[in-house]
Design a protein around this motif. Structure first.
Motif, PDB file in Angstrom:
ATOM      1  N   VAL A 215       0.592  -1.163   0.193  1.00  0.00           N
ATOM      2  CA  VAL A 215       0.397   0.237  -0.082  1.00  0.00           C
ATOM      3  C   VAL A 215       0.957   1.457   0.386  1.00  0.00           C
ATOM      4  O   VAL A 215       1.243   1.392   0.854  1.00  0.00           O
ATOM      5  N   GLY A 216       0.766   2.553  -0.756  1.00  0.00           N
ATOM      6  CA  GLY A 216       1.345   3.757  -0.708  1.00  0.00           C
ATOM      7  C   GLY A 216       2.424   3.600  -1.731  1.00  0.00           C
ATOM      8  O   GLY A 216       3.034   4.045  -2.402  1.00  0.00           O
ATOM      9  N   LEU A 217       2.418   2.296  -2.286  1.00  0.00           N
ATOM     10  CA  LEU A 217       4.745   1.857  -3.038  1.00  0.00           C
ATOM     11  C   LEU A 217       3.438   1.633  -4.869  1.00  0.00           C
ATOM     12  O   LEU A 217       2.711   0.294  -5.046  1.00  0.00           O
ATOM     13  N   LYS A 218       3.850   2.302  -5.540  1.00  0.00           N
ATOM     14  CA  LYS A 218       3.338   2.040  -7.131  1.00  0.00           C
ATOM     15  C   LYS A 218       4.354   1.087  -7.438  1.00  0.00           C
ATOM     16  O   LYS A 218       5.503   0.783  -6.723  1.00  0.00           O
ATOM     17  N   SER A 219       4.182   0.677  -8.447  1.00  0.00           N
ATOM     18  CA  SER A 219       4.786  -0.491  -8.932  1.00  0.00           C
ATOM     19  C   SER A 219       6.427  -0.055  -9.445  1.00  0.00           C
ATOM     20  O   SER A 219       7.125   0.948  -9.838  1.00  0.00           O
ATOM     21  N   GLY A 220       7.357  -0.444  -8.865  1.00  0.00           N
ATOM     22  CA  GLY A 220       9.119  -0.342  -8.720  1.00  0.00           C
ATOM     23  C   GLY A 220       9.166   0.268  -7.333  1.00  0.00           C
ATOM     24  O   GLY A 220      10.426   0.222  -8.051  1.00  0.00           O
ATOM     25  N   GLU A 221       8.410   1.028  -7.134  1.00  0.00           N
ATOM     26  CA  GLU A 221       8.896   2.179  -5.885  1.00  0.00           C
ATOM     27  C   GLU A 221       8.983   0.808  -4.802  1.00  0.00           C
ATOM     28  O   GLU A 221       9.203   0.151  -4.332  1.00  0.00           O
ATOM     29  N   TYR A 222      10.437   0.951  -4.184  1.00  0.00           N
ATOM     30  CA  TYR A 222      10.351   1.018  -2.995  1.00  0.00           C
ATOM     31  C   TYR A 222      10.469   2.046  -1.230  1.00  0.00           C
ATOM     32  O   TYR A 222      10.191   3.140  -1.922  1.00  0.00           O
ATOM     33  N   ARG A 223      10.542   1.254  -0.397  1.00  0.00           N
ATOM     34  CA  ARG A 223      10.992   1.981   1.117  1.00  0.00           C
ATOM     35  C   ARG A 223      11.605   1.344   2.034  1.00  0.00           C
ATOM     36  O   ARG A 223      11.454   0.577   1.742  1.00  0.00           O
TER      37      ARG A 223
END
Ligand code: URA
Length: 239
Positions: A215-223
């Protein structure tokens, strides 16, 4: 501060006993000075040479949660030069994915250099929960849903009890969206489970790894995970 022999052993250079031997023999330098006393306390900030070789400093641990896109391999390097999941997180620290997602599977993937946590999370004994959303061909029958829950045979072995529920049926397209929660991590497990009951998987997403969602992460995004989440993961794995 830690005992010198412990720091040497922890760096992976040699065993603690061997480290003690090397210290006594005068083969160890701390910040440029030979140290022969066994109990000497040092910190990770000190520069330590053993037999003329500098010990690598203990690395800080990093934890990334990636929303893996489709068309990306979950290995550190790919012989066909395809994109790997490591292309999506910062460079500089050697990190590894925790388990695998297929080339065409999307969703939550943990990437870290914490080997201890990785081993705990992927060990089947620790029953870490993995939640998948599968779009399958066909309208899933109630009795087949039950089979997924009680276990099906894949690669000659029955799968452990799982949770499964139908999220959506599209009669026109002849597809079903199913949520499947499993506690093992066998090779291509979800696709094989559906194959075993006669429904090919068309699309697969891992919605949750343990309690971590994309949740909150677009495809290819990380946190990065925060310390609370890391502790919680240790607890979940040791439960
Ligand atoms: N099960 C599969 O079949 N594929 C994945 O990528 C993950 C689980």
């Amino acid at each position: 501060m830690e005992r010198l022999q412990k720091i040497i052993a922890q760096s992976g250079y040699c065993s603690r006993r061997k480290a003690e031997e090397l210290i006594t023999l005068g083969k160890v330098k701390v910040n440029g000075k030979i140290v022969t006393e066994l109990g000497t306390k040092v910190s990770y900030e000190d520069t330590i040479f053993v037999n003329g070789k500098m010990l690598s400093k203990k690395e800080d641990k990093v934890y990334y949660l990636l929303n893996k896109p489709r068309g990306v391999v979950t290995t550190s390097s790919d012989e066909h030069d395809r994109k790997t999941v490591l292309d999506f997180v910062p460079e500089g620290t050697r990190v590894y994915p925790v388990g695998r997602l297929d080339y065409d599977t999307t969703g939550a993937l943990l990437i870290t250099n914490d080997g201890e946590l990785t081993n705990l999370l992927i060990h089947p004994r620790n029953h870490v929960e993995k939640t998948y959303i599968a779009k399958i061909e066909g309208i899933l029958l109630k009795q087949d849903l039950e089979k997924l829950i009680h276990g099906v045979i894949i690669d000659d072995k029955k799968t452990a009890p799982a949770k499964a529920r139908i999220k959506k049926i599209d009669k026109k397209a002849n597809t079903t969206l199913v949520e499947l929660v499993i506690y093992e991590g066998r090779n291509h497990q979800v696709k094989k489970m559906f194959e075993a009951i006669g429904y090919p998987v068309m699309k697969l997403k891992r919605e949750k790894f343990s309690f971590l969602t994309t949740v909150g992460l677009k495809s290819g995004e990380y946190r990065e995970l925060n310390i609370k989440e890391v502790k919680k993961l240790y607890n979940e794995a040791k439960k």
